[in-house]
Design a protein around this motif. Structure first.
Motif, short mmCIF file in Angstrom:
data_model
loop_
_atom_site.label_atom_id
_atom_site.label_comp_id
_atom_site.label_asym_id
_atom_site.label_seq_id
_atom_site.Cartn_x
_atom_site.Cartn_y
_atom_site.Cartn_z
N VAL A 183 -45.13 -5.90 -26.76
CA VAL A 183 -44.07 -6.30 -26.17
C VAL A 183 -43.40 -7.79 -26.51
O VAL A 183 -44.02 -8.61 -26.15
CB VAL A 183 -43.86 -6.06 -24.66
CG1 VAL A 183 -42.49 -6.64 -24.08
CG2 VAL A 183 -44.40 -4.63 -24.12
N LYS A 184 -42.07 -7.81 -27.46
CA LYS A 184 -41.91 -8.87 -27.81
C LYS A 184 -41.27 -9.88 -26.70
O LYS A 184 -40.87 -10.89 -26.99
CB LYS A 184 -40.87 -8.68 -29.09
CG LYS A 184 -41.87 -8.21 -30.57
CD LYS A 184 -43.00 -8.76 -30.70
CE LYS A 184 -43.62 -7.87 -31.76
NZ LYS A 184 -44.96 -8.50 -32.27
N GLY A 185 -40.60 -9.17 -25.74
CA GLY A 185 -39.81 -9.80 -24.64
C GLY A 185 -39.30 -9.07 -23.65
O GLY A 185 -38.91 -7.84 -23.96
N LEU A 186 -39.15 -9.69 -22.61
CA LEU A 186 -38.52 -8.98 -21.38
C LEU A 186 -37.25 -9.23 -21.35
O LEU A 186 -36.40 -9.89 -22.05
CB LEU A 186 -39.01 -9.69 -19.89
CG LEU A 186 -40.67 -9.62 -19.83
CD1 LEU A 186 -41.02 -10.26 -18.52
CD2 LEU A 186 -40.79 -8.06 -19.27
N PRO A 187 -36.33 -8.26 -20.71
CA PRO A 187 -34.94 -8.42 -20.47
C PRO A 187 -34.56 -9.90 -19.82
O PRO A 187 -35.14 -10.63 -19.23
CB PRO A 187 -34.45 -7.58 -19.45
CG PRO A 187 -35.51 -6.42 -19.56
CD PRO A 187 -36.70 -7.21 -19.97
N ILE A 188 -33.29 -10.53 -20.49
CA ILE A 188 -32.96 -11.79 -20.30
C ILE A 188 -32.95 -12.13 -18.60
O ILE A 188 -33.43 -13.38 -18.42
CB ILE A 188 -31.53 -12.37 -20.99
CG1 ILE A 188 -31.27 -13.57 -20.76
CG2 ILE A 188 -30.60 -11.36 -20.41
CD1 ILE A 188 -32.05 -14.66 -21.50
N GLY A 206 -38.10 -13.02 -27.84
CA GLY A 206 -36.86 -12.70 -27.71
C GLY A 206 -35.65 -13.66 -27.46
O GLY A 206 -35.77 -14.67 -27.81
N GLU A 207 -34.71 -13.39 -26.63
CA GLU A 207 -33.45 -14.26 -26.26
C GLU A 207 -33.98 -15.28 -25.56
O GLU A 207 -34.79 -15.08 -24.57
CB GLU A 207 -32.35 -13.51 -25.82
CG GLU A 207 -31.12 -14.27 -25.65
CD GLU A 207 -30.09 -13.45 -24.73
OE1 GLU A 207 -29.07 -14.04 -24.36
OE2 GLU A 207 -30.48 -12.08 -24.48
N ARG A 208 -33.62 -16.64 -25.78
CA ARG A 208 -33.73 -17.76 -25.21
C ARG A 208 -33.50 -17.68 -23.77
O ARG A 208 -32.38 -17.41 -23.34
CB ARG A 208 -33.43 -18.99 -25.76
CG ARG A 208 -33.87 -20.29 -25.24
CD ARG A 208 -33.07 -21.58 -26.04
NE ARG A 208 -33.49 -22.72 -25.04
CZ ARG A 208 -34.67 -23.61 -25.64
NH1 ARG A 208 -35.52 -22.99 -26.47
NH2 ARG A 208 -34.98 -24.54 -25.14
#
Length: 532
Positions: free
Chosen positions: A317-322, A345-347
């Motif tokens: 998992v590269k990133g959670l929702p912002i 992911g998105e900062r």
């Protein structure tokens, strides 16, 4: 004196040459991509170091398993379509869907939506994976090349079990590098697993269950068996019927492995029945930490007496929702500790000056650093065992699959605090961090687990290598493998014996009752004339 030394040297040399395992063997490997490959690759590197020749079967779309490597050769197979789990965004997309479904609550609609989404993805993955078997068996040149190599054994991850069929075709001994099989946790396929105290895959419970929890556990067990039989196994049953005929059963091939290298340690796992051919290698990837790079060391040292916290959600998992990462960032900004966060992911919004975002980090080396205070993790097996090894308490944010069960095991032992990702706010996440940081029991409990985990006669990696070489030396380990899986279900559970004994008991009871009635009737018949 010199001649004696020379003779001694010759004797030692001959002993080493004649020692078991000193001569390299040929090993055919069927791995699973992603985080599973991290474990398998470590075994392959160690086998290569000991002089073994390793050949890895991969697909052309593999994103972790490289085509060129100094410690293994490859057989690359091109499939009509990529296996879903080899697509880098698969788990991110899947996670977003699962989080959305879980936010709907524990309603029947939410439950049905969750399983419809999961079962559809699961069936597709195994359908795609089964095509690997077709491509191998139909390629006569490739099969002949594999036969001509004269491999000594097959090492595979049965999460995608095509290698089981190839091993059967080649008549080679098989070793599983395993925790998961098609139906869930590997023990349930090969060892007795009473649902009264053995938690089933997908059910986050301890080994001390109430009546209601045991009902739920049994339901999960039946559900897992049904999913395996009707969703997963049909894809492999077709291959078995096509290439081996009706006398061979895929499930029996799966159960017939010589050795199961189980990535489990009972320091972490709940006690349960086991079998002679199950070898426990939980934490075999763990090792002492190495010095950090100058940049990371400088950042860590700047934390002063407060120390630092590590956060990583693993390789899948590269990133959670912002909206979730922003809540996490806001909580981090309120603590005096420094934070190193692996984030691709998105900062996130609300990021504090104390938080360093990195795309990659030496996780093991950071977990072994003297200034680390806690590990914020999703509960993947690799991270859990590294935390246990280094004695670092966990703030768990389980997201997918077995992660919920993993963090529950640590929470039950007082070494972790769990936060629900769907209900995560900056406030409750901050409270979880502060509890782990300021309550010394979390650190002491994890330190106790670490002491128990390290107290072994041999490192788990050495244990794994010994049994791999054992199977090569002896061309299998059938003496450790039970043949119970070949028994029909009614014989395995002694249903026929119970029915026979019941029939004998009923016949005996009927005979005794009939005899008594007969004797009573004869006695009554003799008394009547006397009364007249």
């Amino acid at each position: 004196m010199g001649s004696i030394s020379g003779l001694s040297l010759l004797a030692v040399s001959l002993f080493l040459l004649m020692s078991p395992g000193i001569q390299g063997g040929k090993i055919l490997v069927f791995p699973v991509d992603g985080s599973h490959w991290v474990n398998m690759n470590l075994l392959i590197e160690s086998l290569h170091t000991r002089g073994h020749e390793v050949t890895v079967v991969r697909t052309a779309t593999s994103w972790y398993i490289k085509d060129n490597a100094p410690h293994y050769r490859t057989i690359t197979v091109t499939l009509p379509e990529a296996i879903s789990i080899e697509e880098q965004d698969f788990f991110v997309t899947f996670l977003v869907k699962m989080l959305a479904i879980q936010k709907e609550g524990a309603s029947l609609i939410g439950f049905m939506s969750f399983y419809r989404e999961m079962l559809g993805a699961l069936s597709k993955i195994h359908q795609q994976a089964s095509l690997l078997g077709v491509e191998i068996f139909e390629n006569k040149t490739l099969m002949q090349s594999i036969r001509d190599t004269h491999f000594d054994m097959v090492l595979l991850d049965p999460g995608l079990p095509v290698g089981v069929l190839v091993a059967h075709e080649l008549k080679l001994p098989t070793i599983f590098n395993v925790r998961w099989v098609t139906s869930g946790e590997g023990h349930f396929v090969v060892a007795p697993s009473p649902t009264s105290y053995v938690p089933t895959s997908g059910n986050a419970a301890s080994d001390k269950m109430t009546f209601g929890q045991r009902v739920k556990n049994t339901f999960h067990y039946i559900l897992n068996m049904c999913i395996d039989k009707f969703i997963v196994c049909p894809h492999y049953d077709k291959l078995v019927a096509r290439y081996f005929g009706p006398d061979v059963t895929f499930y029996h091939l799966l159960q017939g492995a010589d050795i199961w290298l189980m990535r489990v340690d009972f320091v972490f796992e709940f006690p349960r029945p086991t079998m002679p051919n199950i070898v426990y290698i939980g934490g075999f990837q763990c090792k002492p930490s190495k010095p950090l790079s100058s940049e990371l060391e400088e950042f860590v040292q700047s934390s002063g007496e407060h120390g630092f916290i590590l956060m990583s959600l693993g390789t899948l998992v590269k990133g959670l929702p912002i909206e979730i990462t922003s809540e996490i960032a806001a909580a981090f900004a309120q603590i005096p500790q420094k934070v190193i966060w692996r984030h691709a992911g998105e900062r996130p919004n609300n990021l504090g000056n104390n938080t360093l975002l990195v795309k990659w980090m030496p996780q093991n080396d950071l977990l072994g650093h003297s200034k680390i205070k806690a590990f914020v993790a999703h509960g993947g097996t690799n991270g859990v065992y590294e935390s246990i090894y280094h004695g670092v308490p966990i703030i768990g944010i389980p997201l997918l699959f077995d992660q919920f069960e993993n963090v529950l095991r640590l929470e039950t032992r007082g070494a972790a605090k769990v936060v629900d990702a769907t209900k995560l706010t900056s406030q409750n996440f901050l409270e979880a961090i502060q509890e782990v940081l300021h309550n010394p029991s979390y650190k002491s409990n994890m330190k106790r687990l670490s002491d128990l985990h390290r107290d072994k006669p041999a490192h788990p990696l050495e244990t794994a290598l010994f049994w791999i070489e054992f199977v090569m030396r002896h061309k299998g380990a059938s003496h450790l493998r039970t043949e119970s899986y070949k028994m029909p279900w009614y014989a395995y559970h002694s249903v026929d014996v119970i029915c026979f004994l019941l029939a004998v008991l009923l016949l005996l009871t009927a005979t005794i009752v009939g005899s008594i009635r007969f004797l009573c009737s004869r006695l009554c018949g003799r008394r009547k004339p006397k009364q007249e």
